[in-house]
Design a protein around this motif. Sequence first.
Motif, PDB file in Angstrom:
ATOM      1  N   ARG A   1       0.835  -1.197   0.000  1.00 23.98           N
ATOM      2  CA  ARG A   1       0.000   0.000   0.000  1.00 23.98           C
ATOM      3  C   ARG A   1       0.874   1.252   0.000  1.00 23.98           C
ATOM      4  NH1 ARG A   1      -3.030  -1.917   4.571  1.00 23.98           N
ATOM      5  NH2 ARG A   1      -4.546  -3.385   3.821  1.00 23.98           N
ATOM      6  N   HIS A   2       2.106   1.051   0.415  1.00 21.68           N
ATOM      7  CA  HIS A   2       2.970   2.207   0.527  1.00 21.68           C
ATOM      8  C   HIS A   2       3.667   2.555  -0.777  1.00 21.68           C
ATOM      9  CE1 HIS A   2       3.325   1.774   5.149  1.00 21.68           C
ATOM     10  NE2 HIS A   2       2.118   1.574   4.692  1.00 21.68           N
ATOM     11  N   LEU A   3       3.443   1.723  -1.770  1.00 19.62           N
ATOM     12  CA  LEU A   3       4.093   2.018  -3.045  1.00 19.62           C
ATOM     13  C   LEU A   3       3.595   3.350  -3.591  1.00 19.62           C
ATOM     14  CD1 LEU A   3       3.990  -1.398  -4.885  1.00 19.62           C
ATOM     15  CD2 LEU A   3       6.023  -0.153  -4.171  1.00 19.62           C
ATOM     16  N   PRO A   4       4.503   4.105  -4.102  1.00 18.63           N
ATOM     17  CA  PRO A   4       4.067   5.350  -4.716  1.00 18.63           C
ATOM     18  C   PRO A   4       3.200   5.074  -5.930  1.00 18.63           C
ATOM     19  CG  PRO A   4       6.408   4.954  -5.104  1.00 18.63           C
ATOM     20  CD  PRO A   4       5.930   3.894  -4.174  1.00 18.63           C
ATOM     21  N   GLU A   5       2.435   6.054  -6.288  1.00 20.41           N
ATOM     22  CA  GLU A   5       1.599   5.914  -7.479  1.00 20.41           C
ATOM     23  C   GLU A   5       2.461   5.521  -8.658  1.00 20.41           C
ATOM     24  OE1 GLU A   5      -1.712   6.228  -8.098  1.00 20.41           O
ATOM     25  OE2 GLU A   5      -1.897   6.149  -5.927  1.00 20.41           O
ATOM     26  N   GLY A   6       1.960   4.638  -9.434  1.00 21.75           N
ATOM     27  CA  GLY A   6       2.716   4.233 -10.612  1.00 21.75           C
ATOM     28  C   GLY A   6       3.780   3.204 -10.288  1.00 21.75           C
ATOM     29  N   GLY A   7       3.933   2.893  -9.005  1.00 17.84           N
ATOM     30  CA  GLY A   7       4.888   1.856  -8.628  1.00 17.84           C
ATOM     31  C   GLY A   7       4.400   0.508  -9.117  1.00 17.84           C
TER      32      GLY A   7
ATOM     33  N   PRO B   1       1.230   9.044   0.065  1.00 17.91           N
ATOM     34  CA  PRO B   1       1.993   7.807  -0.020  1.00 17.91           C
ATOM     35  C   PRO B   1       3.474   8.088   0.224  1.00 17.91           C
ATOM     36  CG  PRO B   1       0.782   8.272  -2.061  1.00 17.91           C
ATOM     37  CD  PRO B   1       0.569   9.427  -1.154  1.00 17.91           C
ATOM     38  N   PRO B   2       4.091   7.342   1.140  1.00 18.51           N
ATOM     39  CA  PRO B   2       5.519   7.529   1.346  1.00 18.51           C
ATOM     40  C   PRO B   2       6.302   7.007   0.156  1.00 18.51           C
ATOM     41  CG  PRO B   2       4.688   5.738   2.694  1.00 18.51           C
ATOM     42  CD  PRO B   2       3.517   6.298   1.955  1.00 18.51           C
ATOM     43  N   GLY B   3       7.550   7.342   0.117  1.00 17.85           N
ATOM     44  CA  GLY B   3       8.355   6.985  -1.047  1.00 17.85           C
ATOM     45  C   GLY B   3       8.903   5.584  -0.964  1.00 17.85           C
ATOM     46  N   GLY B   4       9.795   5.299  -1.895  1.00 20.60           N
ATOM     47  CA  GLY B   4      10.365   3.963  -1.991  1.00 20.60           C
ATOM     48  C   GLY B   4      11.161   3.592  -0.760  1.00 20.60           C
ATOM     49  N   ARG B   5      11.776   4.569  -0.128  1.00 18.40           N
ATOM     50  CA  ARG B   5      12.577   4.270   1.051  1.00 18.40           C
ATOM     51  C   ARG B   5      11.700   3.695   2.165  1.00 18.40           C
ATOM     52  NH1 ARG B   5      17.411   6.066   3.303  1.00 18.40           N
ATOM     53  NH2 ARG B   5      17.456   5.768   5.560  1.00 18.40           N
ATOM     54  N   ALA B   6      10.543   4.345   2.363  1.00 19.82           N
ATOM     55  CA  ALA B   6       9.633   3.859   3.402  1.00 19.82           C
ATOM     56  C   ALA B   6       9.183   2.437   3.074  1.00 19.82           C
ATOM     57  CB  ALA B   6       8.431   4.788   3.509  1.00 19.82           C
TER      58      ALA B   6
ATOM     59  N   GLY C   1       6.023   1.459  11.690  1.00 21.76           N
ATOM     60  CA  GLY C   1       6.923   2.343  12.424  1.00 21.76           C
ATOM     61  C   GLY C   1       6.277   3.681  12.750  1.00 21.76           C
ATOM     62  N   SER C   2       6.998   4.494  13.480  1.00 16.93           N
ATOM     63  CA  SER C   2       6.450   5.730  13.998  1.00 16.93           C
ATOM     64  C   SER C   2       5.829   6.556  12.884  1.00 16.93           C
ATOM     65  CB  SER C   2       7.566   6.530  14.659  1.00 16.93           C
ATOM     66  OG  SER C   2       8.641   6.655  13.734  1.00 16.93           O
ATOM     67  N   GLY C   3       4.627   6.940  13.110  1.00 23.46           N
ATOM     68  CA  GLY C   3       3.990   7.851  12.180  1.00 23.46           C
ATOM     69  C   GLY C   3       3.337   7.158  11.003  1.00 23.46           C
ATOM     70  N   GLU C   4       3.771   5.960  10.696  1.00 19.99           N
ATOM     71  CA  GLU C   4       3.153   5.296   9.556  1.00 19.99           C
ATOM     72  C   GLU C   4       1.814   4.720   9.960  1.00 19.99           C
ATOM     73  OE1 GLU C   4       7.048   3.524   7.294  1.00 19.99           O
ATOM     74  OE2 GLU C   4       5.222   2.357   7.463  1.00 19.99           O
ATOM     75  N   THR C   5       0.918   4.727   9.069  1.00 20.51           N
ATOM     76  CA  THR C   5      -0.346   4.080   9.345  1.00 20.51           C
ATOM     77  C   THR C   5      -0.614   3.085   8.251  1.00 20.51           C
ATOM     78  OG1 THR C   5      -1.546   5.743   8.116  1.00 20.51           O
ATOM     79  CG2 THR C   5      -1.311   6.106  10.476  1.00 20.51           C
ATOM     80  N   GLY C   6      -1.352   2.088   8.613  1.00 21.64           N
ATOM     81  CA  GLY C   6      -1.622   1.050   7.632  1.00 21.64           C
ATOM     82  C   GLY C   6      -2.536   1.556   6.543  1.00 21.64           C
ATOM     83  N   VAL C   7      -3.518   2.276   6.924  1.00 17.79           N
ATOM     84  CA  VAL C   7      -4.470   2.752   5.938  1.00 17.79           C
ATOM     85  C   VAL C   7      -4.032   4.122   5.472  1.00 17.79           C
ATOM     86  CG1 VAL C   7      -6.893   3.126   5.464  1.00 17.79           C
ATOM     87  CG2 VAL C   7      -6.218   1.500   7.237  1.00 17.79           C
ATOM     88  N   GLY C   8      -3.981   4.260   4.198  1.00 19.89           N
ATOM     89  CA  GLY C   8      -3.316   5.427   3.649  1.00 19.89           C
ATOM     90  C   GLY C   8      -4.099   6.710   3.760  1.00 19.89           C
ATOM     91  N   THR C   9      -4.052   7.305   4.943  1.00 19.85           N
ATOM     92  CA  THR C   9      -4.697   8.601   5.071  1.00 19.85           C
ATOM     93  C   THR C   9      -3.713   9.708   4.704  1.00 19.85           C
ATOM     94  OG1 THR C   9      -4.097   8.564   7.381  1.00 19.85           O
ATOM     95  CG2 THR C   9      -6.348   7.921   6.833  1.00 19.85           C
ATOM     96  N   GLU C  10      -2.430   9.333   4.729  1.00 17.89           N
ATOM     97  CA  GLU C  10      -1.427  10.347   4.426  1.00 17.89           C
ATOM     98  C   GLU C  10      -0.974  10.182   2.980  1.00 17.89           C
ATOM     99  OE1 GLU C  10       1.501   9.369   7.234  1.00 17.89           O
ATOM    100  OE2 GLU C  10       0.140   9.584   8.939  1.00 17.89           O
TER     101      GLU C  10
END
Lengths: 100, 233
Positions: free
Chosen positions: A90-96, B137-142, B126-135
């Motif tokens: 779910r954390h994948l950026p858009e287009g990932g 989208p974090p980048g590839g590093r996250a 981890g800190s600040g991350e949530t499972g459901v994407g209300t924020e």
Amino acid sequence: MPADDRPDHPMDSLDRFAAETDLEIWGGADGEQHSLVDLVNRVLDKGVCITGDVTISVAGVDLVYLGLNAILTSVATARQRIDRDAGPRRHLPEGGEQER
Amino acid sequence: MIYAYCVRRAGEPGPDAELQGLAGRPVRLIEGPEIGFWVSEGSALPATPERLREHDRVVRAALRSATPLPIRYGTGCFASEADAREALRTRSESLRESLARVEGRVEMGVRMEWTPAEPAPEPSRGSGETGVGTEAPPGGRAYLEARRAELERAGSLRAAAGAALDRLEQELALEGVPAVRTVLPRPDVAGLLAHLVLRSEVQRYNECVTRAARAMPEYRITVSGPWAPYSFS
């Protein structure tokens, strides 16, 4: 282990055992599902493979394994897996790359 | 087509006339000079729980009179009886060796489940991350960090399962009994043990498991069996 007066019949001694203890036999309290897991684990996954040259092509091993996949993944396991896999993706950026 | 369920020594009792195999098919014996198969006419069928039970029912019927070598579901199929007999000839030596290994024994199984059922908490993001994407989208590093954490959790779960299974084996103290262990077959099961137990020792085996289960109350330990020696074929 000395021989005793028990009949040489594992089912008999196990039945008696089941009556005397609180351990589960054949899944006991859980019933079907528990024993099905054990059954699948053995009958599909263990045992001697008697596969001659002709046999494989005729028997259609693929067929068996297709069926196997269908039952091996119980709903619960599938759900766990999907949940687990879904987390990071779910954390994948858009287009990932989305594999789902 | 011939579908085979298990391997037997020649001369051991054959199947009862009323024994039903896959899809209710009758079961008969094909016997060579030294070993034989319990078989039904017809081809393999797609594996379903019902079919697996039918297969195991035949193997179990054989187990009552003498320990057979169970054939894995669907792998003992022959185009004709002649082919089956040919397999009995060509595989005779290895099958007889395997039969000798399991003679007079049955397979017993122990399942060790975590209690509570799920030891592995849902990934505590981890800190600040949530499972459901209300924020945003974090980048590839996250993603990679989350992925690494997940792999580490999986590794530590496996290590914990292995250690638990080690301890169970110590508690069981079944030295000399052939065993097959499976670590963490599923997330909710720490491990499985299969043992090849002498028929006369099934009772003692169960007592060992009972004792071990009491010594390790933090796990749900259950025994199953006797099985034909699927794990030792």
